[in-house]
Motif scaffolding. Structure first.
Motif, PDB file in Angstrom:
ATOM      1  N   MET A   1       0.867  -1.186   0.000  1.00  0.00           N
ATOM      2  CA  MET A   1       0.000   0.000   0.000  1.00  0.00           C
ATOM      3  C   MET A   1       0.900   1.231   0.000  1.00  0.00           C
ATOM      4  SD  MET A   1      -2.699  -1.288   2.919  1.00  0.00           S
ATOM      5  CE  MET A   1      -1.465  -2.163   3.900  1.00  0.00           C
ATOM      6  N   ASP A   2       0.608   2.171  -0.889  1.00  0.00           N
ATOM      7  CA  ASP A   2       1.466   3.326  -1.052  1.00  0.00           C
ATOM      8  C   ASP A   2       1.029   4.558  -0.260  1.00  0.00           C
ATOM      9  OD1 ASP A   2       3.056   1.933  -2.955  1.00  0.00           O
ATOM     10  OD2 ASP A   2       1.506   2.315  -4.444  1.00  0.00           O
ATOM     11  N   CYS A   3      -0.226   4.628   0.080  1.00  0.00           N
ATOM     12  CA  CYS A   3      -0.722   5.849   0.711  1.00  0.00           C
ATOM     13  C   CYS A   3      -2.036   5.555   1.442  1.00  0.00           C
ATOM     14  CB  CYS A   3      -0.930   6.937  -0.338  1.00  0.00           C
ATOM     15  SG  CYS A   3      -2.035   6.442  -1.673  1.00  0.00           S
ATOM     16  N   GLN A   4      -2.563   6.565   2.085  1.00  0.00           N
ATOM     17  CA  GLN A   4      -3.814   6.407   2.828  1.00  0.00           C
ATOM     18  C   GLN A   4      -4.979   6.055   1.914  1.00  0.00           C
ATOM     19  OE1 GLN A   4      -4.026   6.346   6.196  1.00  0.00           O
ATOM     20  NE2 GLN A   4      -6.134   5.715   5.916  1.00  0.00           N
ATOM     21  N   SER A   5      -4.913   6.481   0.678  1.00  0.00           N
ATOM     22  CA  SER A   5      -5.964   6.157  -0.279  1.00  0.00           C
ATOM     23  C   SER A   5      -6.042   4.642  -0.516  1.00  0.00           C
ATOM     24  CB  SER A   5      -5.712   6.895  -1.595  1.00  0.00           C
ATOM     25  OG  SER A   5      -6.728   6.619  -2.514  1.00  0.00           O
ATOM     26  N   CYS A   6      -4.887   3.991  -0.522  1.00  0.00           N
ATOM     27  CA  CYS A   6      -4.854   2.525  -0.657  1.00  0.00           C
ATOM     28  C   CYS A   6      -5.550   1.873   0.532  1.00  0.00           C
ATOM     29  CB  CYS A   6      -3.416   2.024  -0.725  1.00  0.00           C
ATOM     30  SG  CYS A   6      -2.476   2.569  -2.161  1.00  0.00           S
ATOM     31  N   VAL A   7      -5.225   2.352   1.724  1.00  0.00           N
ATOM     32  CA  VAL A   7      -5.830   1.833   2.955  1.00  0.00           C
ATOM     33  C   VAL A   7      -7.341   2.003   2.901  1.00  0.00           C
ATOM     34  CG1 VAL A   7      -5.979   2.124   5.462  1.00  0.00           C
ATOM     35  CG2 VAL A   7      -3.749   2.270   4.320  1.00  0.00           C
ATOM     36  N   ASN A   8      -7.780   3.185   2.496  1.00  0.00           N
ATOM     37  CA  ASN A   8      -9.215   3.477   2.406  1.00  0.00           C
ATOM     38  C   ASN A   8      -9.911   2.562   1.405  1.00  0.00           C
ATOM     39  OD1 ASN A   8      -8.787   5.529   4.240  1.00  0.00           O
ATOM     40  ND2 ASN A   8      -8.825   7.155   2.707  1.00  0.00           N
ATOM     41  N   LYS A   9      -9.268   2.304   0.282  1.00  0.00           N
ATOM     42  CA  LYS A   9      -9.854   1.455  -0.754  1.00  0.00           C
ATOM     43  C   LYS A   9     -10.086   0.045  -0.224  1.00  0.00           C
ATOM     44  CE  LYS A   9      -9.136   0.346  -5.625  1.00  0.00           C
ATOM     45  NZ  LYS A   9      -8.223   0.525  -6.764  1.00  0.00           N
ATOM     46  N   ILE A  10      -9.102  -0.479   0.489  1.00  0.00           N
ATOM     47  CA  ILE A  10      -9.223  -1.820   1.059  1.00  0.00           C
ATOM     48  C   ILE A  10     -10.276  -1.828   2.165  1.00  0.00           C
ATOM     49  CG2 ILE A  10      -8.017  -3.578   2.429  1.00  0.00           C
ATOM     50  CD1 ILE A  10      -5.450  -2.724   0.835  1.00  0.00           C
ATOM     51  N   THR A  11     -10.204  -0.852   3.049  1.00  0.00           N
ATOM     52  CA  THR A  11     -11.117  -0.775   4.197  1.00  0.00           C
ATOM     53  C   THR A  11     -12.568  -0.635   3.763  1.00  0.00           C
ATOM     54  OG1 THR A  11      -9.362   0.247   5.494  1.00  0.00           O
ATOM     55  CG2 THR A  11     -11.576   0.478   6.340  1.00  0.00           C
ATOM     56  N   LYS A  12     -12.812   0.099   2.684  1.00  0.00           N
ATOM     57  CA  LYS A  12     -14.180   0.344   2.235  1.00  0.00           C
ATOM     58  C   LYS A  12     -14.756  -0.789   1.391  1.00  0.00           C
ATOM     59  CE  LYS A  12     -13.893   5.356   2.346  1.00  0.00           C
ATOM     60  NZ  LYS A  12     -13.849   6.591   1.559  1.00  0.00           N
TER      61      LYS A  12
ATOM     62  N   PHE B   1      -8.590  -9.064  -3.372  1.00  0.00           N
ATOM     63  CA  PHE B   1      -7.548  -8.030  -3.398  1.00  0.00           C
ATOM     64  C   PHE B   1      -7.174  -7.700  -4.838  1.00  0.00           C
ATOM     65  CE2 PHE B   1      -6.659  -9.321   1.044  1.00  0.00           C
ATOM     66  CZ  PHE B   1      -6.541  -8.067   1.628  1.00  0.00           C
ATOM     67  N   LYS B   2      -7.078  -8.728  -5.662  1.00  0.00           N
ATOM     68  CA  LYS B   2      -6.709  -8.520  -7.070  1.00  0.00           C
ATOM     69  C   LYS B   2      -7.741  -7.650  -7.783  1.00  0.00           C
ATOM     70  CE  LYS B   2      -4.884 -10.996 -11.006  1.00  0.00           C
ATOM     71  NZ  LYS B   2      -4.431 -12.275 -11.536  1.00  0.00           N
ATOM     72  N   LYS B   3      -9.036  -7.864  -7.475  1.00  0.00           N
ATOM     73  CA  LYS B   3     -10.095  -7.023  -8.067  1.00  0.00           C
ATOM     74  C   LYS B   3      -9.894  -5.558  -7.687  1.00  0.00           C
ATOM     75  CE  LYS B   3     -13.759  -9.249  -6.575  1.00  0.00           C
ATOM     76  NZ  LYS B   3     -15.147  -9.634  -6.292  1.00  0.00           N
ATOM     77  N   LEU B   4      -9.325  -5.332  -6.502  1.00  0.00           N
ATOM     78  CA  LEU B   4      -9.057  -3.964  -6.049  1.00  0.00           C
ATOM     79  C   LEU B   4      -7.701  -3.463  -6.534  1.00  0.00           C
ATOM     80  CD1 LEU B   4     -10.304  -4.267  -2.354  1.00  0.00           C
ATOM     81  CD2 LEU B   4     -11.497  -3.202  -4.276  1.00  0.00           C
ATOM     82  N   GLU B   5      -7.022  -4.297  -7.342  1.00  0.00           N
ATOM     83  CA  GLU B   5      -5.730  -3.982  -7.943  1.00  0.00           C
ATOM     84  C   GLU B   5      -4.591  -3.971  -6.929  1.00  0.00           C
ATOM     85  OE1 GLU B   5      -6.105  -0.560 -10.463  1.00  0.00           O
ATOM     86  OE2 GLU B   5      -7.846  -1.409 -11.487  1.00  0.00           O
ATOM     87  N   PHE B   6      -4.654  -4.915  -5.972  1.00  0.00           N
ATOM     88  CA  PHE B   6      -3.584  -5.114  -5.004  1.00  0.00           C
ATOM     89  C   PHE B   6      -3.123  -6.557  -5.072  1.00  0.00           C
ATOM     90  CE2 PHE B   6      -5.962  -1.594  -3.124  1.00  0.00           C
ATOM     91  CZ  PHE B   6      -4.936  -0.702  -2.837  1.00  0.00           C
ATOM     92  N   LYS B   7      -1.831  -6.750  -4.908  1.00  0.00           N
ATOM     93  CA  LYS B   7      -1.282  -8.101  -4.826  1.00  0.00           C
ATOM     94  C   LYS B   7      -1.221  -8.469  -3.349  1.00  0.00           C
ATOM     95  CE  LYS B   7       2.710 -10.911  -5.920  1.00  0.00           C
ATOM     96  NZ  LYS B   7       4.106 -10.912  -6.359  1.00  0.00           N
ATOM     97  N   ALA B   8      -1.832  -9.589  -3.000  1.00  0.00           N
ATOM     98  CA  ALA B   8      -1.854 -10.046  -1.607  1.00  0.00           C
ATOM     99  C   ALA B   8      -1.152 -11.394  -1.523  1.00  0.00           C
ATOM    100  CB  ALA B   8      -3.291 -10.167  -1.111  1.00  0.00           C
ATOM    101  N   GLU B   9      -0.197 -11.481  -0.616  1.00  0.00           N
ATOM    102  CA  GLU B   9       0.512 -12.733  -0.371  1.00  0.00           C
ATOM    103  C   GLU B   9       0.300 -13.116   1.081  1.00  0.00           C
ATOM    104  OE1 GLU B   9       4.633 -12.599  -1.466  1.00  0.00           O
ATOM    105  OE2 GLU B   9       4.206 -11.382  -3.235  1.00  0.00           O
ATOM    106  N   GLU B  10      -0.092 -14.364   1.301  1.00  0.00           N
ATOM    107  CA  GLU B  10      -0.316 -14.813   2.677  1.00  0.00           C
ATOM    108  C   GLU B  10       0.993 -14.714   3.450  1.00  0.00           C
ATOM    109  OE1 GLU B  10      -1.831 -18.620   5.295  1.00  0.00           O
ATOM    110  OE2 GLU B  10      -1.995 -18.713   3.119  1.00  0.00           O
ATOM    111  N   LEU B  11       0.900 -14.170   4.626  1.00  0.00           N
ATOM    112  CA  LEU B  11       2.056 -13.989   5.496  1.00  0.00           C
ATOM    113  C   LEU B  11       2.021 -15.084   6.546  1.00  0.00           C
ATOM    114  CD1 LEU B  11       4.367 -11.927   5.804  1.00  0.00           C
ATOM    115  CD2 LEU B  11       2.946 -10.731   7.446  1.00  0.00           C
ATOM    116  N   LYS B  12       3.003 -15.947   6.498  1.00  0.00           N
ATOM    117  CA  LYS B  12       3.077 -17.013   7.492  1.00  0.00           C
ATOM    118  C   LYS B  12       3.596 -16.422   8.801  1.00  0.00           C
ATOM    119  CE  LYS B  12       2.060 -20.080   4.371  1.00  0.00           C
ATOM    120  NZ  LYS B  12       0.766 -20.645   4.277  1.00  0.00           N
ATOM    121  N   GLU B  13       3.208 -17.031   9.908  1.00  0.00           N
ATOM    122  CA  GLU B  13       3.611 -16.529  11.218  1.00  0.00           C
ATOM    123  C   GLU B  13       5.129 -16.431  11.298  1.00  0.00           C
ATOM    124  OE1 GLU B  13       2.834 -17.580  15.877  1.00  0.00           O
ATOM    125  OE2 GLU B  13       1.332 -18.124  14.380  1.00  0.00           O
ATOM    126  N   GLY B  14       5.613 -15.282  11.751  1.00  0.00           N
ATOM    127  CA  GLY B  14       7.044 -15.064  11.918  1.00  0.00           C
ATOM    128  C   GLY B  14       7.736 -14.461  10.711  1.00  0.00           C
TER     129      GLY B  14
END
Length: 113
Positions: free
Chosen positions: A36-47, A85-98
């Protein structure tokens, strides 16, 4: 005879009160690394992400570049969340614990706000 009838009704009441004929809805949690590059990215995901089927809750952490999603397993799965996430134009990779959550930020590269 009345006592027997009353005892029978009480037993029936107790059995039906404790019987759970609906299966429990299992809620799971997964954390994704999302650039995420900016607050707008955060807002897009949150909304938008909460409207995906099965999503119960989410926490977006801009500093760590992570999104923690709680979801119902009977409604969705990790692969569907990645697609969301992809529909929102973000790449999401599962983060394993640690795993490290540090992501080098690029200025609004490759997606629209």
């Amino acid at each position: 005879m009345k006592k027997l009838l009353i005892l029978g009704l009480m037993a029936l009441f107790v059995v039906t009160a404790f019987a759970d004929d609906k299966p429990k809805k299992k809620v799971s949690e997964v954390t994704y690394k999302v650039e995420m590059d900016c607050q707008s990215c955060v807002n897009k995901i949150t909304k938008n992400l909460p409207f995906e089927k099965g999503v119960k809750d989410l926490e977006v952490d801009f500093e760590k570049q992570t999104v923690k999603v709680k979801y119902r397993e009977d409604k969705t799965n990790k692969e569907n969340l990645v697609k969301a996430f992809k529909k929102l134009e973000f790449k999401a990779e599962e983060l394993k614990e640690g795993e490290c959550t540090e992501v080098k930020a690029k200025c609004c590269d490759g997606h629209h706000h």
